[in-house]
Design a protein around this motif. Structure first.
Motif, PDB file in Angstrom:
ATOM      1  N   ALA A  27       0.838  -1.193   0.000  1.00 39.66           N
ATOM      2  CA  ALA A  27       0.000   0.000   0.000  1.00 39.66           C
ATOM      3  C   ALA A  27       0.876   1.247   0.000  1.00 39.66           C
ATOM      4  O   ALA A  27       2.012   1.236   0.473  1.00 39.66           O
ATOM      5  CB  ALA A  27      -0.905  -0.006   1.225  1.00 39.66           C
TER       6      ALA A  27
ATOM      7  N   LYS B  13      -6.633   3.366  -1.476  1.00 45.04           N
ATOM      8  CA  LYS B  13      -7.595   3.248  -2.563  1.00 45.04           C
ATOM      9  C   LYS B  13      -8.784   4.172  -2.328  1.00 45.04           C
ATOM     10  O   LYS B  13      -9.117   4.491  -1.188  1.00 45.04           O
ATOM     11  CB  LYS B  13      -8.083   1.799  -2.687  1.00 45.04           C
ATOM     12  CG  LYS B  13      -7.004   0.794  -3.068  1.00 45.04           C
ATOM     13  CD  LYS B  13      -7.571  -0.607  -3.163  1.00 45.04           C
ATOM     14  CE  LYS B  13      -6.489  -1.610  -3.551  1.00 45.04           C
ATOM     15  NZ  LYS B  13      -7.025  -2.987  -3.634  1.00 45.04           N
TER      16      LYS B  13
ATOM     17  N   LYS C  86      -4.676   8.213   1.753  1.00 39.96           N
ATOM     18  CA  LYS C  86      -5.554   7.281   2.468  1.00 39.96           C
ATOM     19  C   LYS C  86      -4.709   6.133   2.990  1.00 39.96           C
ATOM     20  O   LYS C  86      -3.787   5.677   2.330  1.00 39.96           O
ATOM     21  CB  LYS C  86      -6.659   6.744   1.550  1.00 39.96           C
ATOM     22  CG  LYS C  86      -7.673   7.785   1.128  1.00 39.96           C
ATOM     23  CD  LYS C  86      -8.900   7.143   0.527  1.00 39.96           C
ATOM     24  CE  LYS C  86      -9.724   6.436   1.581  1.00 39.96           C
ATOM     25  NZ  LYS C  86     -10.985   5.895   1.021  1.00 39.96           N
ATOM     26  N   ARG C  87      -5.060   5.673   4.184  1.00 41.19           N
ATOM     27  CA  ARG C  87      -4.276   4.615   4.799  1.00 41.19           C
ATOM     28  C   ARG C  87      -4.261   3.354   3.924  1.00 41.19           C
ATOM     29  O   ARG C  87      -3.249   2.703   3.748  1.00 41.19           O
ATOM     30  CB  ARG C  87      -4.841   4.292   6.186  1.00 41.19           C
ATOM     31  CG  ARG C  87      -3.921   3.414   7.025  1.00 41.19           C
ATOM     32  CD  ARG C  87      -4.646   2.892   8.249  1.00 41.19           C
ATOM     33  NE  ARG C  87      -5.096   3.958   9.113  1.00 41.19           N
ATOM     34  CZ  ARG C  87      -4.405   4.441  10.139  1.00 41.19           C
ATOM     35  NH1 ARG C  87      -3.221   3.955  10.415  1.00 41.19           N
ATOM     36  NH2 ARG C  87      -4.911   5.402  10.891  1.00 41.19           N
ATOM     37  N   GLU C  88      -5.423   3.014   3.392  1.00 43.23           N
ATOM     38  CA  GLU C  88      -5.504   1.808   2.566  1.00 43.23           C
ATOM     39  C   GLU C  88      -5.109   2.063   1.125  1.00 43.23           C
ATOM     40  O   GLU C  88      -5.004   1.142   0.330  1.00 43.23           O
ATOM     41  CB  GLU C  88      -6.914   1.219   2.615  1.00 43.23           C
ATOM     42  CG  GLU C  88      -8.007   2.142   2.099  1.00 43.23           C
ATOM     43  CD  GLU C  88      -8.510   3.112   3.168  1.00 43.23           C
ATOM     44  OE1 GLU C  88      -9.535   3.767   2.924  1.00 43.23           O
ATOM     45  OE2 GLU C  88      -7.880   3.175   4.240  1.00 43.23           O
TER      46      GLU C  88
END
Length: 1556
Positions: free
Chosen positions: A394, A846, A842-844
């Motif tokens: 990520a 996406k 964004k942490r993820e």
């Protein structure tokens, strides 16, 4: 080769495997021809094709009968007759191509069968040569088919030999059908078909009734032994037979291949042969499966047959890689792995090949390793991002990956790191010393705990099942040794009467962190520390500082286990006691002395409680001192009288520190009582609240001073932090500012041991806590106004940004949630602006961002600043950039002006230029709804409007109308804001959601600017329009406090394409309302260094601090929050925007006006550094000085002469001594010091002749120009921005160079001249020139060794010209190094410094270095021979640390070392500019210059492994340079063969293969 063979070769199909398959197919279709050919071969081989299979079974295995029968056999015809017979047979068939295919198939079968029979094998070789002479052998089809069949046969034999009996009779001697012979070129066929069904067919394929198998010839006794030894013995004999058979088969195959290599084979055939030979070599010692390995090792030894085929195999390989023929490039051997054979036989021929491979690999590796690479070490002056990122990670994870502190390059340069490698490093080796050098530097400079966690390995005794971090490279043994080194260093300083109290405190924080993390084996550490103390200077341990250090960790669980349950607990405890000293200070009332005096007693008491068995070993006198501690505590805490901590004398402070080590809980309760001693009071309700709502607040006291907190034991600090968190976040009473301030001071005083992520910590403790608005507000205030630098130091800013974003996304659509939302948004602004490396939105990783419109815009600005001033560190980040921009733009409608975009980095500018400006669409939308909005506003905002209409409007109005409310109100004002109903407007705006308020602000700004344009067209004066606009806006933000002022300012500066927007901003910032508000904020907050504030903090009323809009019905009081403080992240952005629009004078006025206020900015140092870099070359000298005054210049380590250079009325380039002093500051404070035990490779023993003076401790360091160099090691809270002292010194040097009123070319030229001539300059200053005339040869002969030199051109060839204007004796004395050491480290410092500067400096560096290289005399002298030039290149490209040993450094060597140091610190994106060097060196016309070009650029390729585009460009550039010298149109000055650059070819080919 005759014409027939040539025709056969030409007629062969293109693909050898396909031809082989076709040949076998045709052979199978013509059995008559096959039978005739088989009979012919059997005749000459002496075999009978008519023998029945059962006849061989009846034959007894008797040697006598064998000899008798052999005498009766018919002798085969003479070999010379074979060709005549074959030609006669050939005339019987018309299709010669089909006959050739059948012949090859039969030959392959016979080779497999007859390899173990020497005469028959010799005949087959003779037959092959004879048939080849008449064109009946196509080697390109025969050899691949032969190799494939052999591989299939070996596999089948290996499987069949496991089940066959040890002794068996031979079976049918008939040839198998051709279809059974595999023509595939694979090593192992999927369905291998062996030409013979038993192992003996391979071992002795020609066995008949007259020639039993070899096992049958054993004596009866031996046969009986074998049969009686059972399964294992049978398998062993079977394996031996198999190995002999395989050896014979491979030996014959190699002979055939050698014969075939005499002809011109296709490259694919060469490759097929090569990889089969490699496979045989690598697996030469394969054992038969199913045999016990240990037994096989004992019984099996290489036999003569195996050695023979090994040698034949080596002969084939040497022929294939022969340079004259170049059938297979030698680099294929380099990457084959042959040299890593585990069980190398004792064979000189094979060893010779492996030795040559290693030699060539070493030559390749030289081109991948940087000069003085052993000196490259993390400085902690800047972030280093890991370039070898793993795929499918990520964005956030990738952005957080860091370089391993020591990246060990393998032979081919690929980075190797991890636990296995770390464990394999031998003590005393080069890598060991590099690791220790890095750790020692880290212990001095205290990088973040985040760095430590990434690189440390848990001690083996504490190791859990969890895998270590991939980049971890430091073992507990390394950490242990480096920590002991630091302890000994501090003991020596302490014994020299130097106050090192701060250093001991910092070390105790790190030591506690390392011990608690399990990275130090406590038992092992105590043992080694005692050995070091006793074996070294026995008198070094004069104080109890070591006991104090160990006492800090006595309550760590791992330490308690070691003293309770470890088998060596008694011994360890006795060793702990042995460190105790009877402390008698000259100042008995000094708190530090008191603590050191009693710490032995504290530790004894702790040991007493832990282990009853050790009590007999304790010092009774020390135990008696414990009673004195108890007595003092009883006196200090008796009755209701509470000790006044603000008026404690030094002895009381010292004794309380002592109590913190013996009675942690009572001491904790005492501190909490201090903070709660003033009691509680009721918070009076505001004007908008009901009086029956009660809020209880702690009365204010003074926070605990840092001087008192610094001596607390770590145990007490942990207890206090926990207890305070309970009171702050879970208590029923609003805490005092003093408690909050004390809590934050506690966290920054021990950042390694006490840090906790607040949102995660509170969620784990009690998830319901964060649902309370008061708790959320308090946490946000603490983070925004106290702990922002701490989170950045810890590397947790991104994680905190994601946590805060969640709060924002939940509340941005909720009505009335303004206070929490705006505070969280302001914190997120600060977090985003504090990030100076790549991050994911964004942490993820996406989906569209959850940021607000304001945060989206700030994110783009931060990316622009980061990319332009620090570069993109990793290629993967560059790939993710486009995705990141799409995520942001999915929810943002903004477009940036041309003036803003022109300063953006090109990669960002190109991505954003195509966006459509939607401002006209906004105005059109406004015009469509303007009538409706104005009517609604008249009903809502008229002085006589009903209050009840507010509810109706909020509930029933459309969103597009609500978003235009403020624009409608502004139009209705007509310059008279008092004409509207401000109360109703305020109520409506409070009932809106924060998102709707933001939309109103952006809409109002667009309408306002459009309205001004329209009014100007009607002839209204601009000044009047601006004054009315500002008056209306002041009504919104100051008179009635209806809107957040920071968002309004951001909205205005984002419309800088309008010529009036920035004028309005300046007018608003210069208004007295704001000036008074800022002055009031500064007066209430005190000094910017809040941790130094000793008095009581004054709590500002909620409404006065935040205004009507944010406070509204909220009663929870503020602690540090204020409307003015919300402007701290905004004003720097306004300055950026003014400079972009060439509004230099307004920017100067703004900075002059708000410099005292910007002193409260938590990251003001970073702001100054970045704005100077972002606008480098576009700032006036006056504005630069104004920007610098934002800083407290007395606390920044600027050079002494720096103020004179930037304020001079006649700007000139500073003298060389200025730049040398700047570099010396980096050597002394940033570059990791060399250690007295250093054995670091090419530096040799001369690096260990002197120890660099400890950090900032030399008496002369005060002359170095560093204003605070004599103050010793600084705690984190003293340098929160940028975070570490190394960063401060490095970034200060960057600021100085960016501020000088001279061009980048002048600065770079000065620095390069110092590097080129640094060694002779330093040598001449000390002992004169030592190496200039040493071993001088004739002018016509170039030096062939580092100690030789020619006197006619020393100024260009060797670096012997000193630099004028440098006070060298002063520099050397201040460094603590020898001249040789200092010259090498100054090169490293210069490369590090230049890598921090903007690309403008990089281009000048490339131009200057290429110029110096091209002007080297021996490169332009066309009379030099190739040997002389090769010698000169080798001499010139020595590592400067090698050349320093006999004072023979060269200009080119120093330049290349400078470039390599520069490259190693450069972000990956900026590496693309390095191609400029080669472009300026071209055209390259000599091998000497070619080697220099490769030496410069070669080490970059391993770093670019994951940047495929840049990697290919660099590889292509090097190839094109080679073409300059060896291309078709090249005309080198000296004729040269390509074999002279075999190492360069290997290097290029190896890297090209590695990139695939």
């Amino acid at each position: 080769m005759d014409q027939t063979q040539n025709q056969a070769q030409r007629s062969a199909p293109t693909a050898a495997p396909a031809s082989a398959s076709s040949s076998a197919s045709r052979a199978y279709q013509f059995p008559p021809a096959r039978a005739v050919i088989v009979d012919l071969f059997n005749l000459y081989l002496g075999r009978s094709s008519r023998q029945k299979p059962e006849d061989s079974i009846r034959e007894p295995p008797n040697k006598t009968q064998k000899r008798v029968l052999a005498l009766n056999r018919e002798l085969p015809p003479r070999n010379e007759q074979f060709l005549l017979d074959f030609e006669q047979l050939q005339s019987q068939f018309s299709d010669h191509e089909q006959l050739r295919a059948v012949t090859e198939s039969v030959l392959i079968s016979l080779v497999v069968q007859c390899s173990g029979h020497a005469p028959r094998a010799e005949f087959l070789l003779f037959a092959l040569r004879s048939l080849c002479s008449i064109g009946y052998i196509n080697w390109d089809t025969l050899l691949p088919s032969l190799l494939s069949s052999i591989s299939s046969a070996e596999v089948t034999v290996g499987q069949g030999s496991q089940v066959m009996p040890a002794v068996s009779t031979s079976q049918s001697v008939m040839l198998p059908p051709s279809s059974s012979i595999s023509n595939s070129s694979n090593f192992q066929s999927s369905n291998p078909a062996s030409p013979l069904p038993s192992v003996h067919g391979i071992g002795s394929p020609a066995q008949s009734t007259t020639e039993p198998p070899s096992c049958a010839t054993l004596s009866p006794a031996k046969s009986f032994d074998i049969s009686c030894n059972g399964q294992q013995s049978t398998a062993r004999v079977n394996s031996s037979i198999r190995d002999n058979a395989v050896s014979s088969l491979r030996q014959l195959c190699c002979k055939i291949i050698l014969a075939g290599l005499e002809f011109n084979l296709k490259p694919v055939t060469h490759a097929e042969i090569f990889y089969h030979m490699l496979n045989w070599l690598v697996n030469w010692d394969q054992r038969q499966q199913g045999i016990d390995e240990s037994d096989a090792v004992k019984s099996w030894r290489p036999d003569k047959a195996l050695i023979e085929w090994l040698h034949s195999c080596l002969d084939v390989i040497w022929l294939l890689v022969e340079e004259d023929k170049c059938r297979v490039p030698f680099y294929e051997l380099l990457r084959s792995g042959v040299q890593f054979i585990e069980n190398i036989p004792d064979d000189e021929a094979l060893f010779t090949l492996i030795l040559e491979i290693h030699r060539r690999r070493d030559m390749m590796a030289m081109h991948m390793q940087m000069l003085d690479q052993h000196l490259h070490c993390p400085t902690f002056g800047t972030h280093r991002i890991l370039s070898q990122t793993a795929p499918n990670i990520a964005g956030e994870a990738v952005a957080n990956m860091r370089y391993s502190p020591i990246t060990y390059p393998s032979v081919l340069g690929e980075p190797l790191h991890g636990e296995d490698l770390a464990m394999s490093i031998q003590k005393g080796s080069l890598d060991w010393e590099r690791a220790l050098r890095c750790i020692r530097h880290a212990l001095r400079t205290t990088p973040s705990p985040d760095w430590w966690k990434r690189v440390l390995l848990v001690a083996p005794s504490y190791k859990s099942s969890q895998p270590p971090t991939p980049g971890a490279v430091f073992t507990s043994e390394m950490i242990c040794e480096a920590t002991i080194d630091r302890i000994i260093e501090l003991l020596k300083l302490t014994n020299s009467e130097i106050n090192c109290w701060q250093e001991w405190l910092i070390l105790s924080d790190i030591f506690f962190f390392l011990t608690k993390s399990g990275c130090i084996d406590f038992v092992d550490f105590v043992d080694k520390l005692l050995s070091r103390v006793t074996e070294g200077d026995p008198h070094i341990l004069k104080t109890n500082n070591v006991t104090l250090l160990l006492a800090q960790v006595m309550r760590v669980e791992l330490v308690m286990n070691a003293l309770n349950s470890d088998p060596r607990k008694m011994e360890t405890t006795r060793k702990l006691i042995s460190f105790h000293r009877e402390e008698r200070s000259s100042d008995p009332n000094n708190p530090q002395s008191i603590l050191l005096e009693y710490i032995s007693s504290c530790q004894n008491l702790r040991i007493w409680s832990l282990n009853t068995a050790i009590r007999d070993y304790l010092n009774n006198e020390q135990l008696q001192k414990g009673k004195q501690i108890d007595e003092w505590w009883r006196q200090a805490s008796k009755g209701d009288r509470i000790m006044d901590y603000m008026n404690m004398d030094d002895r009381s402070i010292g004794m309380f520190w002592v109590v913190s080590y013996t009675m942690g809980q009572p001491a904790c309760e005492m501190v909490m009582n201090w903070l709660n001693s003033a009691g509680v009071t009721e918070l009076l309700p505001g004007p908008n609240l009901q009086s029956n709502e009660r809020v209880m607040v702690m009365r204010e006291v003074s926070p605990l001073p840092m001087s008192l907190l610094s001596g607390f034991s770590m145990n007490l600090c942990l207890k206090l932090a926990f207890q305070m968190e309970e009171s702050l976040f879970a208590g029923q009473v609003v805490p005092s500012i003093a408690m909050v301030e004390t809590y934050t001071r506690l966290l920054v005083i021990a950042p390694h041991s006490l840090f906790r992520s607040h949102f995660s910590n509170l969620a784990q403790r009690n998830p319901a806590l964060l649902s309370k608005p008061g708790v959320t507000l308090l946490v946000l205030e603490i983070l925004n106004y106290r702990l922002l630098p701490l989170y950045r130091y810890q590397g947790k800013s991104k994680a905190l940004m994601y946590d805060v974003t969640k709060i924002i996304s939940v509340r941005k659509g909720k009505r009335g949630e303004h206070r929490v939302f705006r505070l969280a948004e302001n914190l997120c602004m600060n977090l985003i602006l504090s990030l100076r490396d790549f991050f994911s939105v964004k942490r993820e990783g996406k989906g569209p961002t959850e940021f607000t419109e304001t945060l989206n815009r700030i994110t783009i600005i931060t990316l622009a600043i980061t990319i332009k001033t620090r570069g993109i560190a990793d290629a993967d980040h560059l790939l993710y950039l486009q995705t990141m921009l799409e995520q942001i733009m999915a929810t943002s409608q903004h477009t940036w002006s041309e003036k803003t975009l022109r300063y953006f980095p090109s990669v960002l500018r190109d991505a954003l230029m195509g966006r459509m400006d939607k401002r006209s669409a906004v105005i059109q939308a406004w015009q469509q709804v303007e009538t409706t909005v104005i009517n609604q506003c008249k009903q809502l905002l008229s002085p006589s409007a009903e209050p009840s209409y507010v509810t109706t409007y909020v509930s029933h109005s459309f969103p597009q109308h609500r978003n235009c409310l403020c624009a409608g109100a502004w139009v209705l004002m007509h310059g008279h804001p008092e004409s509207i109903n401000s109360a109703n407007l305020a109520r409506v705006l409070r009932e809106f959601s924060p998102e709707e308020v933001t939309a109103n602000i952006y809409q109002m700004v667009d309408v306002l600017l459009h309205h001004i344009q329209m009014e100007l067209q009607h002839g209204h004066p601009l000044q009047d329009l601006l004054l009315k606009a500002c008056a209306n806006l002041a009504f919104f933000v100051w008179t009635h406090e209806l809107l957040p002022f920071d968002i309004l300012l951001l909205a205005l500066i984002d419309r800088d394409e309008d010529p009036h927007a920035l004028r309005i901003v300046i007018n608003l910032l210069e208004r007295q309302e704001l000036q008074q508000r800022v002055k009031l904020y500064c007066m209430n907050r005190g000094a910017p260094e809040h941790w130094l504030h000793s008095g009581m903090f004054k709590r500002v009323e909620l409404q006065k601090a935040l205004g009507n809009h944010l406070s509204w019905k909220d009663r929870y009081p503020t602690f540090f929050d204020d409307v003015a403080a919300r402007l701290l992240p905004v004003i720097p952005l306004i300055v950026y925007r003014l400079i972009e629009n060439d509004a230099i004078d307004p920017a100067d006025r703004l900075l002059a006006m708000y410099s005292p206020f910007l002193a409260y900015h938590p990251l003001k140092f970073t702001f100054v550094r970045d704005i100077l870099a972002y606008f480098y070359g576009h700032l006036s000298a006056k504005l630069i000085v104004r920007i610098l005054k934002v800083l407290d210049l007395t606390k920044i380590p600027f050079s002494e002469s720096f103020p004179q250079h930037i304020t001079s009325s006649n700007p000139v380039c500073p003298p060389m001594d200025y730049f040398a002093t700047l570099l010396l500051g980096l050597v002394n404070n940033v570059i990791p010091p060399l250690h007295n035990n250093s054995k670091s490779g090419s530096m040799g023993e001369h690096l260990s002749n002197s120890v660099r003076a400890p950090l900032n401790k030399t008496p002369a360091t005060s002359q170095s120009g560093l204003g605070n160099a004599s103050e010793g090691q600084k705690a984190f809270y003293q340098i929160q921005d940028p975070g570490t002292y190394t960063q401060l010194v490095l970034e200060t040097a960057v600021i100085e160079l960016l501020s000088l009123p001279v061009s980048a070319s002048q600065i770079v030229s000065s620095l390069v001249q110092i590097v080129v001539n640094i060694q002779p300059t330093l040598i001449q200053s000390s002992n004169g020139l030592h190496g200039a005339s040493n071993g001088v040869g004739q002018a016509s002969v170039l030096p062939t060794s580092p100690s030789g030199g020619s006197t006619d051109s020393l100024s260009a060839g060797r670096s012997t010209t000193s630099v004028s204007g440098i006070n060298t004796s002063n520099i050397v004395s201040r460094s603590g190094y020898t001249c040789q050491q200092l010259s090498c480290l100054l090169i490293q410092a210069c490369g590090l410094l230049l890598a921090q500067l903007p690309p403008d400096f990089h281009m000048q560096l490339y131009i200057e270095t290429s110029r110096i290289i091209k002007e080297s005399w021996w490169l332009t002298d066309g009379k030099r021979s190739l040997g002389e030039l090769d010698s000169a290149v080798g001499y010139a490209l020595l590592d400067p640390s090698w050349a320093a040993q006999d004072n023979t450094s060269t200009a080119i060597g120093n330049i290349v070392a400078l470039l390599h140091s520069f490259f190693s610190n450069l972000p990956q994106e900026w590496l693309e500019g390095t191609h400029v060097i080669i472009k300026h060196l071209r055209p390259v016309t000599s091998v000497a210059m070619l080697r220099i070009a490769f030496r410069i650029m070669g080490p970059l390729l391993p770093r670019l492994a994951n940047a495929h585009s840049l990697f290919n460009k660099t590889l292509s550039l090097l190839l094109s340079v080679m073409v300059d010298v060896f291309g078709r149109n090249s005309q080198p000055s000296i004729p040269v063969e390509a074999s002279e650059i075999a190492d360069l070819i290997d290097f290029l080919a190896g890297r090209a293969c590695a990139s695939q």
